[in-house]
Design an enzyme around this catalytic site. Structure first.
Site, mmCIF file in Angstrom:
data_model
loop_
_atom_site.group_PDB
_atom_site.id
_atom_site.type_symbol
_atom_site.label_atom_id
_atom_site.label_comp_id
_atom_site.label_asym_id
_atom_site.label_seq_id
_atom_site.Cartn_x
_atom_site.Cartn_y
_atom_site.Cartn_z
ATOM 1 N N GLY A 26 41.887 16.834 42.351
ATOM 2 C CA GLY A 26 43.053 17.293 41.602
ATOM 3 C C GLY A 26 44.323 16.846 42.279
ATOM 4 C CD GLN A 28 48.173 19.078 48.136
ATOM 5 O OE1 GLN A 28 47.962 18.311 49.062
ATOM 6 N NE2 GLN A 28 49.398 19.424 47.767
ATOM 7 C CG HIS A 110 45.786 28.608 50.325
ATOM 8 N ND1 HIS A 110 46.743 29.239 51.091
ATOM 9 C CD2 HIS A 110 45.513 29.465 49.304
ATOM 10 C CE1 HIS A 110 47.046 30.423 50.554
ATOM 11 N NE2 HIS A 110 46.300 30.578 49.474
ATOM 12 C CD GLU A 229 74.380 27.997 29.941
ATOM 13 O OE1 GLU A 229 74.492 28.255 31.167
ATOM 14 O OE2 GLU A 229 74.969 27.055 29.395
ATOM 15 C CD GLU A 233 73.244 24.561 32.721
ATOM 16 O OE1 GLU A 233 73.847 25.088 33.677
ATOM 17 O OE2 GLU A 233 73.767 24.352 31.617
ATOM 18 C CB SER A 254 82.637 26.620 39.355
ATOM 19 O OG SER A 254 81.975 27.773 38.843
#
Length: 336
Positions: A26, A28, A110, A229, A233, A254
């Site tokens: 898969g 990995q 893991h 939104e 983003e 900003s």
């Protein structure tokens, strides 16, 4: 300070004359197998797959030798287990353990099954972990470009006295020591990985995206605008964090976004939210989460599959594909 290792700390010649079996092909698995092969260090790289695996044709098309799992384990001195956590224990019992010999190395990316005692390797076998901190496609891409992705290395059982050195050689073979490998433990890797997934990366981020989208659409805003939104983003912000940390993100947005982010962020992470975060870590540390997840899989995954189905029917999943088709630069993907 964490202990870091780089190329100069890893002796690739330790893999010379070795046969390495990569179990699974898969995300990995394909990266580990191809990078190891291209490193030229091991004598032989085998991909171990179950009969009928859909990945067999892909691995063979990539020029790799493919064998049934048991045969791959019988032939190898180093076995890297890269199948999903939920099937590792069963695979180990049926196909791996009887082929482990003293002096062999059993590896993982893991630590879940070893840490939570679902797999108990025999004495005389090195047990180690090499975990690239990137998806497999990225591990492969940057390796081909001559770079590497950072990773973690850990030793659970050092039968040979050389388990760490051998694990570092493997880490170099897949390119991780080019970027740096941090020494950790199976416990630390497992518990922090689960915590990060649940609280921030998957659970927390997805819940915030979903809640924000639901609020805006319920308030009468267009779903398409809400999608942009609250979901689209997000990548822009995460990329800024990835490149320069939180400080660079705040610097780049900003002043209005920075001020509003400080104010709302503090309100979102309430004392109640911190209690949930605390409980999440506690459940990971004491095995509560692992036991529940293991039982869910043993009992047929009904709750999990029902939740997965509900998530795929959420309104955000209905508007998203249409918008992504408008943006060919995204290389949009669909759930199979």
């Amino acid at each position: 300070m964490a202990k870091l290792y780089y190329d100069q700390d890893a002796d690739l010649s330790r893999l010379a004359g070795k046969t390495i079996a990569i179990l699974g092909y898969g995300s990995q698995g394909h990266a580990h197998a191809l990078n190891l092969r291209d490193s030229g260090a091991p004598e032989r790289v085998i991909v171990g797959l179950h009969e009928g695996s859909r990945s067999r044709a892909k691995a063979e098309a990539d020029g790799l030798e493919v064998l049934p799992v048991a045969d791959a384990c019988r032939a190898a001195q180093i076995i890297m287990v890269l199948v999903p956590d939920t099937i590792q224990a069963d695979l180990y019992e049926k196909e791996i353990q009887q082929h482990l010999q003293p002096g062999d190395t059993l590896m993982f990316a893991h630590g879940f099954n070893v840490h939570y005692d679902q797999i108990t390797p025999p004495e005389g076998v090195d047990v180690s972990l090499v975990a690239p901190k990137a998806p497999g496609h990225r591990v492969r891409e940057v390796y081909r470009d001559g770079a590497g992705t950072p990773g973690l290395v850990a030793v659970h059982q050092d039968a040979s006295g050389e388990a760490l050195a051998n694990a570092l050689a493997y880490a170099r073979g897949i390119g991780c020591t080019r970027a740096g490998v941090i020494e950790t433990t199976f416990k630390e890797e497992t518990e922090t990985d689960l915590f990060g997934e649940q609280v921030v990366l998957c659970g927390g981020a997805a819940a915030l995206v979903r809640a924000g989208f639901e609020k805006l659409t319920a308030a009468g805003y267009q779903p398409e605008v809400a999608y942009f939104e609250c979901l689209h983003e997000l990548k822009l912000i995460v990329d800024l964090m990835y490149e320069g940390g939180l400080g660079y993100m705040w610097h780049s947005v900003s002043d209005t976004a920075e001020h509003g982010g400080y104010e709302c962020g503090d309100k979102l992470i309430t004392e109640e939210a911190r209690k949930v975060i605390d409980k999440t870590l506690s459940d990971i540390q004491d095995g509560t989460f692992a036991r529940a997840w293991i039982e869910e899989n043993r009992s047929g995954r009904k709750n999990f599959e029902a939740r997965r189905a509900r998530e795929r029917q959420h309104p955000i999943e209905q508007v998203g594909p249409e918008l992504r088709r408008m943006m060919p630069f995204l290389k949009a993907r669909q759930v199979p």
